[in-house]
Design a protein around this motif. Sequence first.
Motif, PDB file in Angstrom:
ATOM      1  N   ASP A   1      43.653  29.949  33.134  1.00 11.51           N
ATOM      2  CA  ASP A   1      42.443  30.174  33.956  1.00 11.51           C
ATOM      3  C   ASP A   1      42.338  31.104  34.887  1.00 11.51           C
ATOM      4  N   ALA A   2      43.869  31.066  35.480  1.00 14.28           N
ATOM      5  CA  ALA A   2      43.930  31.940  36.675  1.00 14.28           C
ATOM      6  C   ALA A   2      44.089  33.437  36.374  1.00 14.28           C
ATOM      7  N   ASP A   3      44.312  33.748  34.994  1.00 14.52           N
ATOM      8  CA  ASP A   3      44.405  35.003  34.580  1.00 14.52           C
ATOM      9  C   ASP A   3      45.534  35.916  35.338  1.00 14.52           C
ATOM     10  N   PRO A   4      46.863  35.554  35.496  1.00 13.44           N
ATOM     11  CA  PRO A   4      47.653  36.559  36.243  1.00 13.44           C
ATOM     12  C   PRO A   4      48.114  37.491  35.541  1.00 13.44           C
ATOM     13  N   THR A   5      47.969  37.657  34.418  1.00  9.53           N
ATOM     14  CA  THR A   5      48.337  38.868  33.678  1.00  9.53           C
ATOM     15  C   THR A   5      47.259  40.100  33.961  1.00  9.53           C
ATOM     16  N   LEU A   6      46.052  39.824  33.857  1.00  9.17           N
ATOM     17  CA  LEU A   6      45.043  40.841  34.287  1.00  9.17           C
ATOM     18  C   LEU A   6      45.073  40.902  35.584  1.00  9.17           C
ATOM     19  N   ALA A   7      45.230  40.203  36.640  1.00 13.05           N
ATOM     20  CA  ALA A   7      45.614  40.539  37.711  1.00 13.05           C
ATOM     21  C   ALA A   7      46.701  41.487  38.343  1.00 13.05           C
ATOM     22  N   LEU A   8      47.835  41.232  37.650  1.00 19.45           N
ATOM     23  CA  LEU A   8      48.985  41.818  37.769  1.00 19.45           C
ATOM     24  C   LEU A   8      48.857  43.469  37.279  1.00 19.45           C
ATOM     25  N   LEU A   9      48.406  43.533  36.154  1.00 20.24           N
ATOM     26  CA  LEU A   9      48.303  44.821  35.427  1.00 20.24           C
ATOM     27  C   LEU A   9      47.154  45.704  35.799  1.00 20.24           C
ATOM     28  N   ASP A  10      45.945  45.035  36.318  1.00 24.04           N
ATOM     29  CA  ASP A  10      44.701  45.738  36.530  1.00 24.04           C
ATOM     30  C   ASP A  10      45.060  47.012  37.811  1.00 24.04           C
ATOM     31  N   GLU A  11      45.835  46.422  38.581  1.00 21.04           N
ATOM     32  CA  GLU A  11      46.151  47.463  39.837  1.00 21.04           C
ATOM     33  C   GLU A  11      46.966  48.823  39.318  1.00 21.04           C
ATOM     34  N   HIS A  12      47.819  48.575  38.170  1.00 16.61           N
ATOM     35  CA  HIS A  12      48.662  49.589  37.849  1.00 16.61           C
ATOM     36  C   HIS A  12      47.804  50.528  36.866  1.00 16.61           C
ATOM     37  N   ILE A  13      46.725  50.020  36.184  1.00  7.27           N
ATOM     38  CA  ILE A  13      45.997  50.792  35.266  1.00  7.27           C
ATOM     39  C   ILE A  13      45.287  52.016  36.151  1.00  7.27           C
ATOM     40  N   ARG A  14      45.050  51.494  37.420  1.00  6.45           N
ATOM     41  CA  ARG A  14      44.113  52.440  38.091  1.00  6.45           C
ATOM     42  C   ARG A  14      45.225  53.632  38.909  1.00  6.45           C
ATOM     43  N   GLY A  15      46.679  53.209  38.802  1.00  9.13           N
ATOM     44  CA  GLY A  15      47.580  53.947  39.557  1.00  9.13           C
ATOM     45  C   GLY A  15      47.666  55.486  39.332  1.00  9.13           C
ATOM     46  N   ASP A  16      48.742  56.157  40.037  1.00  5.56           N
ATOM     47  CA  ASP A  16      48.735  57.671  39.669  1.00  5.56           C
ATOM     48  C   ASP A  16      49.794  58.121  38.428  1.00  5.56           C
ATOM     49  N   SER A  17      50.602  56.875  38.154  1.00  6.84           N
ATOM     50  CA  SER A  17      51.779  57.274  37.483  1.00  6.84           C
ATOM     51  C   SER A  17      51.385  57.188  35.862  1.00  6.84           C
ATOM     52  N   HIS A  18      51.632  58.139  35.123  1.00  5.93           N
ATOM     53  CA  HIS A  18      51.209  58.191  33.753  1.00  5.93           C
ATOM     54  C   HIS A  18      51.783  57.091  32.735  1.00  5.93           C
TER      55      HIS A  18
ATOM     56  N   ARG B   1      38.061  39.803  24.711  1.00  6.84           N
ATOM     57  CA  ARG B   1      37.638  39.430  26.033  1.00  6.84           C
ATOM     58  C   ARG B   1      36.970  40.783  26.582  1.00  6.84           C
ATOM     59  N   GLU B   2      35.624  40.720  26.920  1.00 13.64           N
ATOM     60  CA  GLU B   2      34.840  41.829  27.194  1.00 13.64           C
ATOM     61  C   GLU B   2      35.363  42.441  28.476  1.00 13.64           C
ATOM     62  N   ASP B   3      35.833  41.694  29.472  1.00  8.27           N
ATOM     63  CA  ASP B   3      36.372  42.061  30.719  1.00  8.27           C
ATOM     64  C   ASP B   3      37.460  43.105  30.621  1.00  8.27           C
ATOM     65  N   VAL B   4      38.343  42.647  29.515  1.00  8.71           N
ATOM     66  CA  VAL B   4      39.540  43.548  29.464  1.00  8.71           C
ATOM     67  C   VAL B   4      39.267  44.760  28.701  1.00  8.71           C
ATOM     68  N   MET B   5      38.101  44.652  27.853  1.00  3.29           N
ATOM     69  CA  MET B   5      37.491  45.838  27.177  1.00  3.29           C
ATOM     70  C   MET B   5      37.061  46.792  28.075  1.00  3.29           C
ATOM     71  N   GLU B   6      36.377  46.175  28.757  1.00  3.22           N
ATOM     72  CA  GLU B   6      35.587  47.073  29.811  1.00  3.22           C
ATOM     73  C   GLU B   6      36.563  47.813  30.804  1.00  3.22           C
ATOM     74  N   LEU B   7      37.694  47.183  31.009  1.00  3.43           N
ATOM     75  CA  LEU B   7      38.514  47.781  31.740  1.00  3.43           C
ATOM     76  C   LEU B   7      39.667  49.087  31.096  1.00  3.43           C
ATOM     77  N   LEU B   8      39.482  48.833  29.772  1.00  5.70           N
ATOM     78  CA  LEU B   8      40.244  49.682  29.042  1.00  5.70           C
ATOM     79  C   LEU B   8      39.485  51.057  28.401  1.00  5.70           C
ATOM     80  N   LEU B   9      38.301  50.730  28.136  1.00  5.30           N
ATOM     81  CA  LEU B   9      37.546  51.747  27.542  1.00  5.30           C
ATOM     82  C   LEU B   9      37.400  52.961  28.413  1.00  5.30           C
ATOM     83  N   PRO B  10      37.079  52.940  29.518  1.00  2.00           N
ATOM     84  CA  PRO B  10      37.086  54.344  30.355  1.00  2.00           C
ATOM     85  C   PRO B  10      38.358  55.219  30.322  1.00  2.00           C
ATOM     86  N   LEU B  11      39.667  54.742  29.908  1.00  2.00           N
ATOM     87  CA  LEU B  11      40.615  55.324  30.042  1.00  2.00           C
ATOM     88  C   LEU B  11      40.665  56.064  28.750  1.00  2.00           C
TER      89      LEU B  11
END
Length: 129
Positions: free
Chosen positions: A83-100, A119-129
């Motif tokens: 329920d806390a979804d720690p994986t999404l919280a940890l990796l979300d910030e690195h998706i938006r970073g500068d390092s390829h 999970r639609e929220d994960v899909m929405e996070l990944l689709l723009p990339l």
Amino acid sequence: MFLALCLPQTNQLSQLMTPDNDWLYKNKDHGMMAASASLGLIQLWNVEEGLAQIDKFLYSSEDYVKAGAALAVGILSSGVRNDADPTLALLDEHIRGDSHVMKCASCTGLGIAYAGSAREDVMELLLPL
């Protein structure tokens, strides 16, 4: 390293899981990434303890070590719903970073962690990339 994955976690194995240990830096680039990602297999499905161990590697000065840690987060939490979804919280910030390398590893880690979850929220996070 493979044999270590087959054995129960011991003190020696716990000593490997420190960012300042030499075993990690005996490799270069992708070798460091694979070595730190293998920690996710050691902690497979043990999300609480595993994230505490792997989180230290996300703050390394080496991008490939951090990328491996991002993969490890995805591996250790694959198929685990929290329920806390720690994986999404940890990796979300690195998706938006500068390092390829970090972006690719974080996307792959999220894919491993949430495969088959629809999970639609994960899909929405990944689709723009």
